[in-house]
Design a protein around this motif. Structure first.
Motif, mmCIF file in Angstrom:
data_model
loop_
_atom_site.group_PDB
_atom_site.id
_atom_site.type_symbol
_atom_site.label_atom_id
_atom_site.label_comp_id
_atom_site.label_asym_id
_atom_site.label_seq_id
_atom_site.Cartn_x
_atom_site.Cartn_y
_atom_site.Cartn_z
ATOM 1 N N LEU A 95 10.797 -50.525 -101.117
ATOM 2 C CA LEU A 95 10.865 -49.400 -100.177
ATOM 3 C C LEU A 95 9.579 -49.253 -99.372
ATOM 4 C CD1 LEU A 95 12.622 -46.727 -102.421
ATOM 5 C CD2 LEU A 95 13.615 -48.608 -101.097
ATOM 6 N N GLY A 96 8.655 -50.194 -99.541
ATOM 7 C CA GLY A 96 7.438 -50.171 -98.738
ATOM 8 C C GLY A 96 6.352 -49.298 -99.290
ATOM 9 N N THR A 97 6.104 -49.374 -100.608
ATOM 10 C CA THR A 97 5.026 -48.577 -101.194
ATOM 11 C C THR A 97 3.723 -49.368 -101.305
ATOM 12 O OG1 THR A 97 5.809 -49.183 -103.409
ATOM 13 C CG2 THR A 97 6.586 -47.087 -102.488
ATOM 14 N N ALA A 98 3.666 -50.521 -100.666
ATOM 15 C CA ALA A 98 2.400 -51.248 -100.575
ATOM 16 C C ALA A 98 1.421 -50.438 -99.734
ATOM 17 C CB ALA A 98 2.632 -52.615 -99.949
ATOM 18 N N LEU A 99 0.154 -50.796 -99.795
ATOM 19 C CA LEU A 99 -0.865 -50.161 -98.953
ATOM 20 C C LEU A 99 -1.387 -51.206 -97.981
ATOM 21 C CD1 LEU A 99 -2.813 -48.021 -101.584
ATOM 22 C CD2 LEU A 99 -1.258 -47.197 -99.804
ATOM 23 N N VAL A 100 -1.093 -51.015 -96.702
ATOM 24 C CA VAL A 100 -1.429 -52.014 -95.685
ATOM 25 C C VAL A 100 -1.997 -51.319 -94.458
ATOM 26 C CG1 VAL A 100 0.378 -53.591 -96.473
ATOM 27 C CG2 VAL A 100 0.891 -51.928 -94.671
ATOM 28 N N THR A 101 -2.696 -52.081 -93.617
ATOM 29 C CA THR A 101 -3.177 -51.560 -92.341
ATOM 30 C C THR A 101 -2.200 -51.958 -91.233
ATOM 31 O OG1 THR A 101 -4.457 -53.527 -91.749
ATOM 32 C CG2 THR A 101 -5.557 -51.864 -93.121
ATOM 33 N N PRO A 102 -2.188 -51.218 -90.133
ATOM 34 C CA PRO A 102 -1.347 -51.623 -88.997
ATOM 35 C C PRO A 102 -1.667 -53.033 -88.491
ATOM 36 C CG PRO A 102 -1.994 -49.331 -88.740
ATOM 37 C CD PRO A 102 -2.757 -49.857 -89.927
ATOM 38 N N LEU A 103 -2.939 -53.440 -88.545
ATOM 39 C CA LEU A 103 -3.280 -54.788 -88.091
ATOM 40 C C LEU A 103 -2.670 -55.840 -89.011
ATOM 41 C CD1 LEU A 103 -4.760 -56.513 -86.052
ATOM 42 C CD2 LEU A 103 -6.809 -56.353 -87.472
ATOM 43 N N GLN A 104 -2.645 -55.582 -90.311
ATOM 44 C CA GLN A 104 -1.998 -56.508 -91.234
ATOM 45 C C GLN A 104 -0.503 -56.607 -90.948
ATOM 46 O OE1 GLN A 104 -3.521 -54.761 -95.030
ATOM 47 N NE2 GLN A 104 -3.949 -56.895 -95.560
ATOM 48 N N MET A 105 0.100 -55.485 -90.621
ATOM 49 C CA MET A 105 1.526 -55.495 -90.296
ATOM 50 C C MET A 105 1.784 -56.295 -89.025
ATOM 51 S SD MET A 105 3.359 -53.916 -92.577
ATOM 52 C CE MET A 105 4.835 -53.212 -91.830
ATOM 53 N N ALA A 106 0.908 -56.160 -88.054
ATOM 54 C CA ALA A 106 1.066 -56.925 -86.811
ATOM 55 C C ALA A 106 0.939 -58.416 -87.082
ATOM 56 C CB ALA A 106 0.027 -56.474 -85.786
ATOM 57 N N GLN A 107 -0.013 -58.795 -87.908
ATOM 58 C CA GLN A 107 -0.182 -60.208 -88.252
ATOM 59 C C GLN A 107 1.062 -60.735 -88.974
ATOM 60 O OE1 GLN A 107 -3.127 -61.059 -91.254
ATOM 61 N NE2 GLN A 107 -3.262 -63.223 -90.698
ATOM 62 N N ALA A 108 1.601 -59.939 -89.889
ATOM 63 C CA ALA A 108 2.769 -60.373 -90.652
ATOM 64 C C ALA A 108 4.004 -60.497 -89.764
ATOM 65 C CB ALA A 108 3.026 -59.389 -91.791
ATOM 66 N N TYR A 109 4.204 -59.542 -88.862
ATOM 67 C CA TYR A 109 5.351 -59.611 -87.956
ATOM 68 C C TYR A 109 5.208 -60.768 -86.962
ATOM 69 C CZ TYR A 109 8.212 -55.597 -89.264
ATOM 70 O OH TYR A 109 9.081 -54.757 -89.927
#
Length: 783
Positions: A562-576
């Motif tokens: 359900l997305g309970t990891a702790l991430v930064t928006p920049l990490q999400m951009a890199q992953a996407y």
């Protein structure tokens, strides 16, 4: 008599020998004891760090001294004439020392007993500023004279004058004439007039007390003196002199004008440079060109501001920050001074209410102007009773503000002003190029002046459902398909503290057997949890590391689905970006190149490139972390999220090459939207710095921000769909069972499959779910 003549002869010889010895000693001293002045040919003046966009627009300057070095051939002739007329009129005739000037200084010393004049030439001032102190001693003066002679033998007159005009302090942190033109007039040096050149030429005598900001009267007197000297020496004619002497003193302080607002970018770059080069970055004249595109940065700025203000207005007006009492003519000046102490935050200007009617208010602004706010700019301001409730709609201004209230106002598109307030919530938006990781725009908060914390790079937040695509990618790698059916039914899990966790969908409904594509499109929580249980935690956590997430960021329980990891928006951009470029992992970077004061490139980025064919041998190819087929399938599903799922509002953009996923965390603390096309990835986040509910979902709070940005960013660009790679086939399936459908089944629909996982007669089921669930129950610590 012969004895007397012999004595005179000996005295003369001795004097000559002594003179020769003194000259030889002076030459020896100049050659071996004085500093080596060869370095003046390549001297490095202290020039501040400047940071630019990729397309050459200034973002920021860092450094205590403002200096804009100007080569001699670019220094306007009238300025040179003004300086020479005032500072050293025989500059091009003497050899570094003006005997007449020294004679006048010596005479003044004898007559008054005070060192009122130094008799220094421009060359002597260069010697002093580069090698000596400003203490007035005879020893320093002698060294100054000797150094000046040495400098004149080594350097051309033009070079010496260039050094002087670029080194000299001219007040208000301005070093050199180039910086002074910007500080006092806000212009390039070549754009000034005769009277303004005269103003600058008069400053070296006493830059801190004679400058036009500190003492306008003394500055004008000094300027007029310079003009008179220019007139006397024939540099300007009568008409020019008369016009210049009558010109008003129009100098005022001009701060350094940046061309693009990107303070979070500037600070990130500054931190990286300090780690690379230390404190020298502030004085060595580095020019840094970032990966930021000015057009996209401007779009991102507006998108974050507009949507955060819109969110804030949807949740009501919190009231004035303070009240200054009852307005009167006598206290208006004091109110202006108080308003000037309050900073303008992202265009939200402080103002005080001084008058009210039944349909408008009049406010006093910090510049003394009185501005009317019509009812159209006030009517939105329903009182915020609490986080869940707004008061009734106001009917007149006195239900919103009181006389003396200090409020915020902002301009509207219609040329009027409206009531505003600084948002309590924060937001961030980052965009990068999925083909090489270049960060194209970054906004780390509502206003850098209000909060320097960069939420794009430093805020570790739960991503909610925007994290699910990575879990589904792991499932496809394990052999599941987008047609796999998993039951969307209640789950009860006993946690480590013996409490029970009963996860639900956002709708609080259960939908029964659901295909994985539908589960992604509709963001079905229970399907995601069961899917993770089927795959197993160790496999899934290990797979998620492919996207750049660290094990420490990933909780060890089923809530991870359900997305309970702790991430930064920049990490999400890199992953996407891995989905956007077909499965290759690029690394985000923001510094493209660094140039020194001689315009030489001392650093050039060498990013990993998402290259799959026709790659040159010099290309640093990004590693493949998921298959092109996997990336294609996830993109296909995320495309449907926009076409008919939780982000269908984004269909209004009118493009068919977009894919993305909404995200909302428990209790609506964080709102996300992460989306992309093959050309750009953008992630939008909204939330409070302290865990507090937004009372809105990602589709309400974050998606509109992403839409506003991406629509403008891709305006005029042709649509480009992700290419279907080899090994992907499209097969008709039964929408209920997910199994292969017969050719004449009217309800059948097409689904994409990887060739090894094409359904035959049977489809994967969840028969083994209970055993996985039982295995994880005791160890899971959820919520």
């Amino acid at each position: 008599m012969n004895h007397f003549l012999g004595l005179i002869r000996k005295t003369i010889i001795f004097t000559l020998l002594l003179s020769v010895a003194i000259v030889i000693g002076a030459l020896y001293y100049m050659e071996y004891e004085l500093p080596d002045i060869d370095a003046l040919n390549t001297v490095q003046l202290q020039v501040p760090l400047q940071i630019y966009t990729q397309d050459g627009k200034l973002i920021a300057t860092f450094g205590e001294k403002r200096r804009v070095p100007v080569p001699y051939d670019k220094i306007p002739k009238p300025l040179i004439e003004a300086v020479l007329a005032t500072e050293d009129q025989r500059y091009f005739q003497h050899n570094g020392v003006d005997i007449q000037g020294l004679g006048r200084a010596a005479l003044q010393l004898v007559m008054t007993g005070k060192k009122l004049q130094g008799g220094s030439t421009i060359t002597m001032q260069v010697a002093r500023s580069f090698y000596l102190t400003r203490h007035k001693t005879f020893g320093r003066k002698l060294r100054e004279i000797l150094l000046a002679i040495k400098i004149e033998h080594k350097l051309k007159k033009e070079k010496i004058l260039e050094l002087y005009l670029n080194k000299v302090f001219l007040g208000n942190r301005a070093y050199g004439v180039g910086a002074a033109a910007e500080v006092y007039y806000g212009k390039h040096l070549s754009e000034l007039t005769i009277d303004q050149y005269a103003m600058l030429a008069g400053l070296p005598k006493a830059p801190s007390t004679l400058n036009p900001l500190a003492n306008p009267e003394a500055a004008k007197k000094r300027r007029d003196h310079v003009l008179a000297r220019m007139h006397e020496q024939g540099y300007i004619d009568d008409a020019t002199y008369k016009k210049a002497i009558e010109a008003p003193l129009d100098a005022s302080y001009h701060d350094l004008q940046t061309e693009v607002k990107a303070p979070y970018v500037a600070e990130l770059v500054r931190e990286q440079l300090e780690q690379m080069y230390g404190d020298s970055i502030y004085t060595d004249g580095f020019r840094v060109y970032t990966t930021i595109l000015s057009r996209l940065q401007n779009i991102a700025n507006v998108s974050v501001r507009d949507n955060l203000l819109a969110y804030d207005q949807r949740h009501g007006y919190r009231g004035a920050s303070q009240n200054m009492g009852i307005p009167s003519i006598d206290n208006m000046d004091d109110w202006e001074k108080e308003l000037r102490k309050i900073p303008v935050l992202n265009g939200l200007e402080p103002a005080a209410v001084v008058e009210m009617t039944t349909k408008s208010i009049t406010v006093l602004r910090s510049n003394g102007d009185l501005t009317i706010i019509p009812w159209s700019g006030l009517s939105w301001a329903r009182k915020q009773v609490n986080a869940d409730y707004l008061g009734p709609r106001p009917k007149q201004p006195n239900q919103i503000v009181k006389l003396g209230d200090v409020v915020r106002i902002m301009p509207t598109t219609h040329g009027n002003y409206q009531l505003a307030q600084v948002p309590k919530a924060e937001a961030g938006l980052v965009a990068l190029n999925p083909q090489n990781g270049a960060i194209l725009s970054m906004v780390g908060g509502f206003d850098f002046q209000n909060s320097k914390f960069n939420r794009i790079t430093s805020a570790n937040r739960q991503p909610g459902s925007s994290f699910k695509p990575f879990v589904y990618s792991a499932a496809l790698e394990k052999g599941f398909t987008l047609a796999t059916v998993i039951n969307d039914a209640p789950i009860v899990i006993e946690q480590a503290d013996n409490s029970l966790w009963r996860p639900q969908n956002e709708s609080h409904k259960f939908y029964g057997p659901t295909r994985l594509r539908t589960a992604i499109i509709e963001s079905r929580n229970l399907v995601s949890i069961r899917l993770l249980a089927l795959m197993g935690m160790p496999y899934t956590v290990d797979y998620l590391k492919r996207f750049g997430f660290m094990g420490s960021q990933l909780p060890p329980g089923l809530s991870l689905a359900l997305g309970t990891a702790l991430v930064t928006p920049l990490q999400m951009a890199q992953a996407y970006a891995i989905f956007a470029n077909g499965g290759l992992k690029v690394v985000p970077y923001i510094i493209d190149n660094i140039r020194n004061s001689q315009d030489q490139v001392i650093y050039q980025a060498r990013p990993l490139i998402a290259c799959t064919k026709n790659c040159s041998k010099d290309t640093a190819v990004a590693p493949r972390v998921i298959s092109a087929q996997n990336a294609f399938l996830i993109t296909s599903a995320l495309h449907d999220v926009i076409e008919r799922g939780t982000a269908k509002r984004a269909k209004n953009i009118g493009r068919t090459d977009l894919a993305g996923k909404t995200g909302t965390t428990q209790n609506q603390v964080d709102a996300w939207f992460a989306g992309y096309s093959p050309d750009i990835v953008a992630v939008a986040w909204v939330g409070f710095d302290y865990n507090q509910s937004l009372h809105e979902y990602g589709a309400q709070a974050a998606l509109p921000m992403w839409m506003q940005f991406i629509e403008s960013a891709l305006k005029g660009k042709a649509e480009r769909m992700i290419e279907q790679p080899p090994g992907i086939v499209s097969i008709r399936i039964d929408p209920i069972t997910g199994k292969r459908a017969s050719a004449n089944d009217p309800a059948a629909l097409f689904e994409y499959f990887m060739l090894p996982h094409v359904p035959e007669k049977e489809n994967m089921t969840e028969d083994t779910v209970p055993s996985y669930m039982e295995h994880d129950q005791a160890s899971d610590s959820l919520y």
